[in-house]
Structures are given as C-alpha cells and as structure tokens.
Design an enzyme around this catalytic site. Structure first.
Site, PDB file in Angstrom:
ATOM      1  N   ASP A 245       0.798  -1.236   0.000  1.00  0.00           N
ATOM      2  CA  ASP A 245       0.000   0.000   0.000  1.00  0.00           C
ATOM      3  C   ASP A 245       0.830   1.286   0.000  1.00  0.00           C
ATOM      4  OD1 ASP A 245       0.906  -0.019   2.565  1.00  0.00           O
ATOM      5  OD2 ASP A 245      -1.046   0.120   3.532  1.00  0.00           O
ATOM      6  N   GLU A 246       2.093   1.185  -0.401  1.00  0.00           N
ATOM      7  CA  GLU A 246       2.921   2.393  -0.489  1.00  0.00           C
ATOM      8  C   GLU A 246       3.876   2.313  -1.678  1.00  0.00           C
ATOM      9  OE1 GLU A 246       4.182   4.580   3.484  1.00  0.00           O
ATOM     10  OE2 GLU A 246       4.443   2.425   3.653  1.00  0.00           O
TER      11      GLU A 246
END
Length: 385
Positions: free
Chosen positions: A78-79
């Site tokens: 998620d990054e």
DNA sequence: TCTGGGGTCCTAGGACCC
DNA sequence: TCTGGGGTCCTAGGACCC
C-alpha cells in the site's frame, strides 16, 4: 463504528490488521492481539480481511501511478514512491499534481491515500505521515528544521522499539537532538546503523527510486502459523511442503531460480530457529526445494512443539538457462515439466485444482498461502481506514 | 483463545585461504 | 609452548519497515 480488520483468533491469527479512525481515542495499535485491543475497547467490532480486494486495489492504484511516471518503486502493498525528476516542465506544480492523483484514487477506486512530497525517499516518506488520512504534505530540505526536528525520535524512519530505548537512554528524545548529537558517540554506541539514523535525522538520504520488478527482488518466502502445535515430523514435513509449493510457484512466476534455501520455525514458547544453506547450483523445482527444506528442518529440530513454519528462497538468478542443459539431469527436466503443468492448471482453475496425494485427509491444506488470493497472508495495513 | 505474514539490510563469528 | 594479519564467504540472528 469502532472497528478493526482482524485475523481469525481460533486459528491463532488474531491480531489487528487495520483500524478505523474511531479507534483512535482507545489507542488500539495495528499488530497487537485482538485480545489486547478488546481490553482497550470492550465492544470492538472485528471484521475479517478481504485480501483479494486489497491486492486488486493495490494494483489499480499503481496502474494510476503509472499514468504519471514510469519510475515507480513499490515499497509495500500500500505504499509506492513516484519519481518525477526531470519532469518539472510537465508537472510544474507538485502539490497540485499530488492532489490530482490522490483525488483520482478516491473517486475512481473509492479509498483515500496520503501523499508526501520532497526531494528524497526519506523526506517524502516522512512527509506522507503528516496528514492522515487523505492529505498532501511537503517536507522540503528547507523545511527540515521546522517540520522534522520537532518530532519525537520514535517518528523517525528506522527507529523502532529497540533503537528508541537506546536513544532515550542517551537522552535523545526528539529528532533535533539526534540531528545535533556528536556523530562519533552515535557511531560508538549504535554502529553504522546509528550513523545512518543520524543522517536521517538531518534529512540526508540520497538513494534512488528503483523501479520494482522481479529482477531486483532479493528473495521469496512464505510462513504460516499452524492452528495447533505440531509435534510430529511427518506433519511438519507436510506443512513445509505446502509452503514450498507456494514459494516455488512464486519463484517460477518471477522467472528466477534460487541458490539459497532457508527454513525457519517458531516453537510454542515463541523462540525462533532458522537454518539456511547455499548451493553451487540453482533451482526452481518444488521437489528439490522441498527436499532441501526437509533436510534443513531435520538438522535443527529437536522435537519442541512448533507453532509457526517458514520457508524462504534467495540468492536469485535468472532461470533463462535451465539446469538440465548444464547438468544433463533427466530427473530435473521431467520435474520441471511437472511443475509447469501444475502451475498452469492452478492458474487456470484455481489453487485447489491440483493437490498432492499426501495432503488428502492430512488436515493440511496444499498450497496454504501465496498467489491463490487465498484467505491467508494478509499484510499489515498501517494507514487508518 | 495472547502474540500474523512478507520483506530488506546488517552484524558477528567461524571457516578457509594467502 | 607459540605466533601474524587481511580478505572473503557462509551462516544465524536481530533490527527495521509495511
């Protein structure tokens, strides 16, 4: 609703994977056990994770990123870091660009993200923590003294629990205090890691944004906590095999071979053991890796009841030149074909399409984790929902 | 019913070679 | 009895991140 996404407690996966904003007043932490979390808030609502939705969302998000720059480094599911170096003419206003990307994700994909803008990976990462959720922040080098220095030392990227204690013992409680500390003393006490952190505290970090692909991947591993403590060697081997099935399939999918295999386990008292071995050949064969895994496991296991098993392969190299041409080994050649046929069947019909006979009626699921989009293997979601 | 899973990088000690 | 260093590779474990 005071809710978290959490694993299944009965199968001993009961931890907080993600938390909603409303848990904030109760100080519930990602990663802590659901029992602890419920002590903090009695009526906590726990919802099960949907890993396939998570993976799809991640892919869709990176697809949007790729419409803006080709240089994307995925830091986790998620990054990501996006590099816009040399694109100043195309994107003259970074903050507006960040807002555009952020809003597109919200409108098109239905979830919020936070963006950090700066001239390095460290500073942009630190900036991304400033406004959560749904915020855009900058941390330019000119802003280090006002925005970075006042933060608590624990906020610095790279400072975890252990390092926090060491630094506090030296009376270093804020990033400014580490930034201004005598680096020779830091080096004495914390070695090269301390020197790196000292540079971080001063905002100094120059590593390039590296495009994520299977070539610069270092290793592939899976691990799983058994629903009960394992005491029989045959059961242990079966679980190791199920993990190897997934690891080896991912290895082949990445078009790599491995030279090093590592087996690890955690006993019922949470003491961890591991054994690794490097080989003069490379392989991507399920059978071969499983044999090595059994051997390594048998070398370390003294009979303690085991809670968790792991297998990891590393020292990756391209599988372009298969071993059979080098070794002229018929067994390897046929094994390769078997692996490929099974991979394709599973790809087309799902991970349950093919199961080894040894798993039937064993209580152990074949291909327990990994690519199948199964119910296990949730990564932590650090950001609040 | 305590405590998941997937990664990366670094350190320290021993083996081995010159 | 004792005695070098320097270098590389390997392995187990620990720290951090998500």
């Amino acid at each position: 609703m005071v809710a978290v996404v959490g694993g299944d407690e009965k199968s001993r996966h009961g931890i907080v994977l993600a938390k909603s904003m409303l848990t904030k007043p109760y100080n519930i932490q990602t990663g802590e056990s659901l029992m602890e979390a419920k002590l903090k808030y009695r009526d906590l609502v726990v919802v099960p994770p949907k890993y396939d939705v998570f993976v799809k969302s991640s892919k869709a998000m990176n697809e949007i990123f790729s419409q803006y720059t080709p240089i994307i480094q995925k830091y986790s599911i998620d990054e990501s870091w996006l590099d816009f170096t040399g694109m100043e003419n195309q994107y003259p206003a970074p903050i507006e660009l960040a807002n555009e990307i952020k809003d597109r994700i919200k409108n098109e994909l239905g979830f919020t993200v936070s963006v950090g803008i700066s001239s390095s990976k460290l500073l942009s990462k630190m900036a991304s923590e400033f406004k959560k959720p749904d915020g855009v922040s900058t941390l330019y080098p000119s802003e280090i003294k006002t925005k970075l220095f006042p933060l608590d030392i624990r906020e610095l990227f790279g400072v975890g629990k252990k390092t926090e204690k060491k630094l506090r013992d030296m009376n270093i409680n804020f990033i400014s205090e580490l930034a201004n500390y005598d680096i020779t003393i830091i080096k004495q006490r914390l070695k090269s890691y301390g020197v790196m952190l000292w540079h971080y505290a001063n905002g100094i970090e120059h590593s390039p944004v590296k495009k994520s692909n299977s070539l610069n991947m270092k290793g592939i591993g899976n691990s799983t906590t058994a629903s009960f403590d394992v005491v029989k060697r045959s059961e242990a081997h079966l679980i190791l095999l199920s993990i190897v099935e997934s690891v080896a399939m991912r290895l082949r999918d990445s078009e790599n071979n491995c030279r090093l295999v590592e087996v690890s386990y955690v006993d019922k008292n949470f003491i961890g053991y591991s054994r690794q071995r490097k080989f003069p050949f490379s392989t991507d064969s399920t059978k071969k890796i499983a044999e090595i895994a059994y051997m390594l496991f048998d070398e370390i296991w003294k009979g303690e009841p085991i809670r968790k098993f792991g297998v990891r392969v590393s020292e990756l190299c391209t599988n372009e030149f298969t071993q059979s041409t080098l070794y002229d080994d018929k067994d390897i050649d046929t094994q390769n074909k078997v692996d490929n046929v099974i991979d394709n069947l599973r790809l087309r019909f799902g991970s349950k399409a093919v199961t080894r006979a040894s798993f039937i009626h064993s209580g152990v699921r074949g291909l327990s984790i990994g690519m199948g989009g199964g119910e296990e293997g949730y990564p932590l979601m650090s950001s609040q929902l």
